[in-house]
Design a protein around this motif. Sequence first.
Motif, PDB file in Angstrom:
ATOM      1  N   GLU A 306      41.053  49.560  42.152  1.00  0.00           N
ATOM      2  CA  GLU A 306      41.679  48.164  42.211  1.00  0.00           C
ATOM      3  C   GLU A 306      42.649  48.220  43.428  1.00  0.00           C
ATOM      4  O   GLU A 306      42.811  46.892  43.797  1.00  0.00           O
ATOM      5  CB  GLU A 306      42.690  48.481  40.810  1.00  0.00           C
ATOM      6  CG  GLU A 306      41.887  48.227  39.620  1.00  0.00           C
ATOM      7  CD  GLU A 306      41.090  47.250  39.440  1.00  0.00           C
ATOM      8  OE1 GLU A 306      41.466  46.009  39.848  1.00  0.00           O
ATOM      9  OE2 GLU A 306      40.095  47.318  38.631  1.00  0.00           O
ATOM     10  N   ALA A 307      43.283  49.247  43.977  1.00  0.00           N
ATOM     11  CA  ALA A 307      44.060  49.162  45.090  1.00  0.00           C
ATOM     12  C   ALA A 307      43.282  48.623  46.527  1.00  0.00           C
ATOM     13  O   ALA A 307      43.670  47.753  47.044  1.00  0.00           O
ATOM     14  CB  ALA A 307      44.567  50.645  45.424  1.00  0.00           C
ATOM     15  N   ALA A 308      41.958  49.011  46.455  1.00  0.00           N
ATOM     16  CA  ALA A 308      40.915  48.569  47.500  1.00  0.00           C
ATOM     17  C   ALA A 308      40.717  47.194  47.386  1.00  0.00           C
ATOM     18  O   ALA A 308      40.477  46.222  48.208  1.00  0.00           O
ATOM     19  CB  ALA A 308      39.787  49.522  47.413  1.00  0.00           C
ATOM     20  N   ARG A 309      40.574  46.590  45.980  1.00  0.00           N
ATOM     21  CA  ARG A 309      40.177  45.349  45.598  1.00  0.00           C
ATOM     22  C   ARG A 309      41.305  44.321  46.094  1.00  0.00           C
ATOM     23  O   ARG A 309      41.157  43.336  46.769  1.00  0.00           O
ATOM     24  CB  ARG A 309      39.722  45.097  44.299  1.00  0.00           C
ATOM     25  CG  ARG A 309      39.538  43.649  43.695  1.00  0.00           C
ATOM     26  CD  ARG A 309      38.674  43.510  42.974  1.00  0.00           C
ATOM     27  NE  ARG A 309      39.094  44.427  41.642  1.00  0.00           N
ATOM     28  CZ  ARG A 309      38.592  44.310  40.378  1.00  0.00           C
ATOM     29  NH1 ARG A 309      37.524  43.606  40.144  1.00  0.00           N
ATOM     30  NH2 ARG A 309      39.185  44.819  39.297  1.00  0.00           N
ATOM     31  N   ARG A 310      42.549  44.870  45.830  1.00  0.00           N
ATOM     32  CA  ARG A 310      43.730  43.965  46.251  1.00  0.00           C
ATOM     33  C   ARG A 310      43.865  43.919  47.707  1.00  0.00           C
ATOM     34  O   ARG A 310      44.124  42.740  48.219  1.00  0.00           O
ATOM     35  CB  ARG A 310      45.074  44.567  45.798  1.00  0.00           C
ATOM     36  CG  ARG A 310      45.181  44.683  44.072  1.00  0.00           C
ATOM     37  CD  ARG A 310      46.595  44.905  43.588  1.00  0.00           C
ATOM     38  NE  ARG A 310      47.001  46.407  44.035  1.00  0.00           N
ATOM     39  CZ  ARG A 310      46.643  47.266  43.062  1.00  0.00           C
ATOM     40  NH1 ARG A 310      45.828  47.117  41.832  1.00  0.00           N
ATOM     41  NH2 ARG A 310      46.966  48.383  43.675  1.00  0.00           N
ATOM     42  N   ARG A 311      43.306  45.160  48.568  1.00  0.00           N
ATOM     43  CA  ARG A 311      43.832  44.969  49.890  1.00  0.00           C
ATOM     44  C   ARG A 311      42.324  44.020  50.335  1.00  0.00           C
ATOM     45  O   ARG A 311      43.128  43.293  51.395  1.00  0.00           O
ATOM     46  CB  ARG A 311      43.554  46.453  50.322  1.00  0.00           C
ATOM     47  CG  ARG A 311      43.450  46.483  51.889  1.00  0.00           C
ATOM     48  CD  ARG A 311      43.441  47.865  52.468  1.00  0.00           C
ATOM     49  NE  ARG A 311      42.974  47.890  53.729  1.00  0.00           N
ATOM     50  CZ  ARG A 311      44.108  47.435  54.970  1.00  0.00           C
ATOM     51  NH1 ARG A 311      45.162  46.851  54.659  1.00  0.00           N
ATOM     52  NH2 ARG A 311      43.879  47.560  56.262  1.00  0.00           N
ATOM     53  N   THR A 312      41.547  43.950  49.923  1.00  0.00           N
ATOM     54  CA  THR A 312      40.599  43.151  50.364  1.00  0.00           C
ATOM     55  C   THR A 312      41.112  41.563  50.138  1.00  0.00           C
ATOM     56  O   THR A 312      40.832  40.885  50.990  1.00  0.00           O
ATOM     57  CB  THR A 312      39.195  43.243  49.446  1.00  0.00           C
ATOM     58  OG1 THR A 312      38.538  44.503  49.684  1.00  0.00           O
ATOM     59  CG2 THR A 312      37.954  42.218  49.929  1.00  0.00           C
ATOM     60  N   ALA A 313      41.671  41.467  49.100  1.00  0.00           N
ATOM     61  CA  ALA A 313      42.174  40.127  48.797  1.00  0.00           C
ATOM     62  C   ALA A 313      43.546  39.639  49.857  1.00  0.00           C
ATOM     63  O   ALA A 313      43.408  38.610  50.485  1.00  0.00           O
ATOM     64  CB  ALA A 313      42.864  39.895  47.566  1.00  0.00           C
ATOM     65  N   ASP A 314      43.892  40.604  50.233  1.00  0.00           N
ATOM     66  CA  ASP A 314      45.187  40.429  51.275  1.00  0.00           C
ATOM     67  C   ASP A 314      44.580  40.292  52.473  1.00  0.00           C
ATOM     68  O   ASP A 314      45.300  39.563  53.368  1.00  0.00           O
ATOM     69  CB  ASP A 314      46.186  41.863  51.206  1.00  0.00           C
ATOM     70  CG  ASP A 314      46.760  42.028  49.847  1.00  0.00           C
ATOM     71  OD1 ASP A 314      47.074  41.005  49.225  1.00  0.00           O
ATOM     72  OD2 ASP A 314      47.133  42.943  49.805  1.00  0.00           O
ATOM     73  N   LEU A 315      43.346  40.783  52.915  1.00  0.00           N
ATOM     74  CA  LEU A 315      42.948  40.477  54.080  1.00  0.00           C
ATOM     75  C   LEU A 315      42.435  39.238  54.558  1.00  0.00           C
ATOM     76  O   LEU A 315      42.033  38.629  55.572  1.00  0.00           O
ATOM     77  CB  LEU A 315      41.818  41.700  54.510  1.00  0.00           C
ATOM     78  CG  LEU A 315      42.306  43.029  54.705  1.00  0.00           C
ATOM     79  CD1 LEU A 315      41.114  44.072  54.731  1.00  0.00           C
ATOM     80  CD2 LEU A 315      43.290  43.189  56.001  1.00  0.00           C
ATOM     81  N   GLN A 316      42.066  38.529  53.338  1.00  0.00           N
ATOM     82  CA  GLN A 316      41.567  37.099  53.392  1.00  0.00           C
ATOM     83  C   GLN A 316      42.479  36.001  53.858  1.00  0.00           C
ATOM     84  O   GLN A 316      43.699  36.084  53.861  1.00  0.00           O
ATOM     85  CB  GLN A 316      40.980  36.768  52.118  1.00  0.00           C
ATOM     86  CG  GLN A 316      40.015  37.667  51.439  1.00  0.00           C
ATOM     87  CD  GLN A 316      39.408  37.052  50.279  1.00  0.00           C
ATOM     88  OE1 GLN A 316      40.018  36.186  49.337  1.00  0.00           O
ATOM     89  NE2 GLN A 316      38.357  37.531  49.587  1.00  0.00           N
TER      90      GLN A 316
END
Length: 316
Positions: A306-316
Amino acid sequence: MSAAALQRLRLPLIAAPMLRVSGPALVTAACRAGVVGAFPTANARTVDELDQWLTQMRESLQDAEQPGPVCPNLIIRQPRLQDDLACLVRHRVEMVITSVGSPAAVVGPLHDVGCTVFADVASVGHAEKALRAGADGLVLLSAGAGGQTGWANGMAFARAVRQFFDGPLVMAGGISDGHALWAARALGCDLGYMGTKFIATEESMADARHKAMVVSSRLDDVMRTRAFTGLDASMLRPSIEAAGLDPDQLDETVTFDEARTRFGGGTSDDKPKRWRDIWSAGHSVSGVTGIHDVAGLVAATQAEYEAARRRTADLQ
């Protein structure tokens, strides 16, 4: 694997089938935690024991709210194949992974009972052959997988197979945590294999020394060799050294018995044996920091995912 089975999963993860490691306790704990629990049928000493294991696992999961699938692994090149297959058909298992050979001989009977068949593949050519044989999904055995391993870069492998196959894909090799699992999903894989971390669990059947060695080892302690199985395998250098063999003198042309004769002095039963005394781990071994229970491992992996998924969203 059916869409309904995928929806039951808490995490898109398979606790990988491992020789002398995966048994009923590990499988049922993984299923209770909401992931796929896989095990080689060869880990059961007899077909009768395999039958007992499947019954035991089914009964122990009856009170679980939404368990992941129990997934036997059929090693194709084994004398007991047809007997093990007949046992799985009787139990009407919902998911099977085949390895070390074409799934052609087992696909028909498994499909007849509604079972989804995944095939281990180590190259694009293997993938194409498995699909022609009727496999429903593919396990991409990429560089760094524990046990029998592949050679291909996992990122390139996944994208190459996605050029011609839009069915279920599993990434095997190098998934050490939820961040790596999310990366596999971003590449287009539906599920990830995690094996090495499950060696070092309380429910694992692994020898206590194997568990301790996995905890103390790091990526550089893993070597790829054909000396022990005739196929590419990821083995722990410290276990080879502890067995009295010299890992630096092993090469792809040396058989295990030759290795024991040249470096270990003989081939009698008291000499080192593969899997029993010489142990495997994947490149993800650097991510193993202790021995935990399966539920805790899955929960930690989900938090990382879940942390990795949030980080991906933050990079968009």
